[in-house]
Structure formats: C-alpha cells, structure tokens
Design a protein around this motif. Structure first.
Motif, mmCIF file in Angstrom:
data_model
loop_
_atom_site.group_PDB
_atom_site.id
_atom_site.type_symbol
_atom_site.label_atom_id
_atom_site.label_comp_id
_atom_site.label_asym_id
_atom_site.label_seq_id
_atom_site.Cartn_x
_atom_site.Cartn_y
_atom_site.Cartn_z
ATOM 1 N N ALA A 29 2.793 3.775 36.970
ATOM 2 C CA ALA A 29 1.919 3.956 38.117
ATOM 3 C C ALA A 29 1.119 5.532 37.762
ATOM 4 O O ALA A 29 -0.004 5.842 38.371
ATOM 5 N N GLU A 30 1.774 6.572 36.963
ATOM 6 C CA GLU A 30 0.974 7.589 36.532
ATOM 7 C C GLU A 30 -0.098 7.556 35.477
ATOM 8 O O GLU A 30 -1.256 8.014 35.523
ATOM 9 N N HIS A 31 0.175 6.719 34.460
ATOM 10 C CA HIS A 31 -0.729 6.851 33.260
ATOM 11 C C HIS A 31 -0.927 5.377 32.897
ATOM 12 O O HIS A 31 -1.611 5.370 31.723
ATOM 13 N N GLY A 32 -0.390 4.485 33.119
ATOM 14 C CA GLY A 32 -0.494 2.941 32.537
ATOM 15 C C GLY A 32 -0.025 2.594 31.218
ATOM 16 O O GLY A 32 -0.188 1.666 30.439
ATOM 17 N N LYS A 33 0.502 3.805 30.603
ATOM 18 C CA LYS A 33 1.094 3.665 29.271
ATOM 19 C C LYS A 33 2.438 2.955 28.945
ATOM 20 O O LYS A 33 3.198 3.696 28.694
ATOM 21 N N ALA A 34 2.332 1.499 29.118
ATOM 22 C CA ALA A 34 3.643 0.911 29.228
ATOM 23 C C ALA A 34 3.302 -0.656 28.726
ATOM 24 O O ALA A 34 2.547 -1.107 29.242
ATOM 25 N N VAL A 35 4.091 -1.140 28.060
ATOM 26 C CA VAL A 35 3.991 -2.526 27.563
ATOM 27 C C VAL A 35 5.581 -3.325 27.750
ATOM 28 O O VAL A 35 6.366 -2.585 27.792
ATOM 29 N N PRO A 36 5.466 -4.503 27.734
ATOM 30 C CA PRO A 36 6.652 -5.138 27.795
ATOM 31 C C PRO A 36 7.472 -5.039 26.566
ATOM 32 O O PRO A 36 6.914 -4.824 25.665
ATOM 33 N N THR A 37 8.837 -5.163 26.735
ATOM 34 C CA THR A 37 9.781 -5.005 25.786
ATOM 35 C C THR A 37 11.028 -5.886 26.044
ATOM 36 O O THR A 37 11.138 -6.516 27.079
ATOM 37 N N TRP A 38 11.912 -5.888 24.967
ATOM 38 C CA TRP A 38 13.234 -6.638 25.369
ATOM 39 C C TRP A 38 14.402 -5.755 24.884
ATOM 40 O O TRP A 38 14.518 -5.032 23.790
ATOM 41 N N ASN A 39 15.372 -5.549 25.917
ATOM 42 C CA ASN A 39 16.386 -4.641 25.686
ATOM 43 C C ASN A 39 17.613 -5.765 25.396
ATOM 44 O O ASN A 39 17.571 -6.880 25.800
ATOM 45 N N TYR A 40 18.568 -5.244 24.367
ATOM 46 C CA TYR A 40 19.459 -6.053 23.860
ATOM 47 C C TYR A 40 20.704 -5.280 23.115
ATOM 48 O O TYR A 40 20.458 -4.039 22.879
ATOM 49 N N ILE A 41 21.639 -5.846 22.898
ATOM 50 C CA ILE A 41 22.865 -5.411 22.171
ATOM 51 C C ILE A 41 23.047 -6.583 21.152
ATOM 52 O O ILE A 41 23.011 -7.625 21.300
ATOM 53 N N ALA A 42 23.051 -5.790 19.856
ATOM 54 C CA ALA A 42 23.580 -7.071 18.842
ATOM 55 C C ALA A 42 24.285 -6.003 17.555
ATOM 56 O O ALA A 42 23.931 -4.958 17.603
ATOM 57 N N ILE A 43 25.073 -6.981 17.048
ATOM 58 C CA ILE A 43 25.975 -6.475 15.820
ATOM 59 C C ILE A 43 25.728 -7.261 14.728
ATOM 60 O O ILE A 43 25.704 -8.550 14.709
ATOM 61 N N HIS A 44 25.311 -6.660 13.509
ATOM 62 C CA HIS A 44 25.367 -7.419 12.142
ATOM 63 C C HIS A 44 26.610 -7.082 11.310
ATOM 64 O O HIS A 44 26.899 -5.807 11.156
ATOM 65 N N ALA A 45 27.362 -7.973 10.828
ATOM 66 C CA ALA A 45 28.429 -7.824 10.011
ATOM 67 C C ALA A 45 28.289 -8.253 8.510
ATOM 68 O O ALA A 45 27.553 -9.592 8.458
ATOM 69 N N TYR A 46 28.366 -7.405 7.446
ATOM 70 C CA TYR A 46 28.158 -7.964 6.089
ATOM 71 C C TYR A 46 29.516 -7.995 5.113
ATOM 72 O O TYR A 46 30.165 -7.187 5.398
ATOM 73 N N GLY A 47 29.484 -8.978 4.314
ATOM 74 C CA GLY A 47 30.726 -8.998 3.460
ATOM 75 C C GLY A 47 30.670 -10.251 2.503
ATOM 76 O O GLY A 47 29.870 -11.128 2.790
ATOM 77 N N GLN A 48 31.605 -10.539 1.546
ATOM 78 C CA GLN A 48 31.737 -11.565 0.853
ATOM 79 C C GLN A 48 32.957 -12.348 1.383
ATOM 80 O O GLN A 48 34.235 -11.744 1.618
#
Length: 212
Positions: A94-113
C-alpha cells in the motif's frame, strides 16, 4: 537447488525431522536412456553415515532400480509445506506498490549413490522396518506376520531393495525471512486465517520474525 543464504537450512536434526515427516519422497536418477523418477516411501536411518542413510524399495518391474547399477548420483526430493503468497499480504504494498506474487515452501534435496539388494531376509527386515514406522500410533498396528507367509514370499520376489548413504544434503526454508517484520507477520496471519489446510500448515512452520 538454488538457495539464497536467507533461506538456507543446515541444521542436521532439523533436516532429519523434516525428512521423517515427509511420507512420500521423489527419487530421481539417470542413465543412458534419460531421467527417471519414482514416488517412494523411504526410511531414514539418522545414525548411519555422516548425514544418515535412506532405505526403500522398488517394484522389480520398475526399471529405475537398474539405473543405480552404473553408480551415478541419485537425487531424493522431500517436498514440505507450501503455499502461494499474494502481494496483497504485504502491508508495504500500500505504501509503494513494489510487490509481486511468490511461493513459499520447505524442501530438502538429498544426494548419494545407492546400493540395491534382493536377498529375501534383508528385504523382509526392510519391509518390517518400513511397516513399523508407518503403522506407529495406530490402535492395532499391522505387521508382516498377519499375512500368509507364502503371500509375503511372493511379494518379496517382486521387489528390489536399496540403501542410499546421504553424501550431500540441502535444505530450503523459503518462508519470507527476507521481508521486514510487518510484511512477514502479515503473511503468517493471512496464511493462518485463510481456511486452507496447506496455508495453515505453512503458517505453523513460520517462527517469530528474526528467530530463524
């Protein structure tokens, strides 16, 4: 996984707890035929190796387990809570209009053989462990002993087990930590009061601003 410093989670107990809470992971691997992915329930053994070990199984008819034989790195994705964030959630809009949509989330990536196995006794132990983990808390937990032995034996012949010692672990907690307190608190309040279960779950994972 692209993870700005503000969203990076490196605490191993926190990462392990989130992985245990994720009932279904996504396992991605690749061979000369391209990339393959499967949705699998996995068991985390925290004390096995520096970062823990993941255990699970494929249907033998699923060709993805054969990609492990080349020794290539495997990616396991643990998707957590997530929600769309509207620009309207930010009082600063409301003050400056500088905002866009986004997506918030939690994620984990695990790597190995990963190492595969089809020894019946080892498979039986794996299934017992997986079953005990997912049946815990039920009034009458189901066990393998409740099914006819011949039936279980036939099921064991139809699967391939694997163990994946985790060599690299990345956690991303994108919860709006880069916003100021007013915007952050407003996002949390809007998510908590939206009436949508996924948004309420994400709001519950947002600690007080500045304590992340």
């Amino acid at each position: 996984m692209y993870t700005p410093a503000a969203f990076r989670e490196e605490d191993l107990p926190t990462l392990h707890a989130q992985m245990v809470q994720t009932p279904l992971a996504i396992l991605v691997s690749q061979d000369e035929n391209g990339m393959q992915a499967s949705h699998l329930p996995l068991l985390l053994v925290p004390g096995a190796g520096n970062l823990g070990t993941l255990k699970g199984h494929f249907a033998k008819a699923n060709p993805q387990w054969k990609t492990f034989q080349a020794g290539a790195e495997v990616l396991v994705i643990f998707p957590g809570e997530q929600a769309y964030i509207s620009p309207g959630y930010y009082p600063s809009k409301a003050e400056h209009g500088k905002a866009v949509p986004t997506w918030n989330y939690i994620a984990i990536h695990a790597y190995g053989q990963a190492e595969t196995f089809d020894d019946p006794e080892r498979l039986r132990l794996l299934l017992s462990e997986l079953t005990a983990h997912h049946e815990q808390g039920r009034a009458q937990p189901w066990t393998l002993d409740e099914a006819p032995p011949a039936y279980i034996d036939s099921m064991l012949r139809a699967i391939v087990g694997f163990e994946l010692p985790i060599e690299r672990l990345e956690g991303k907690w994108k919860l709006g930590q880069n916003r100021d307190r007013t915007d952050y608190d407003s996002v949390r309040a809007n998510l908590a009061g939206s009436g949508l279960s996924n948004e309420a779950q994400l709001a519950a994972r947002m600690p007080p601003h500045g304590s992340q």
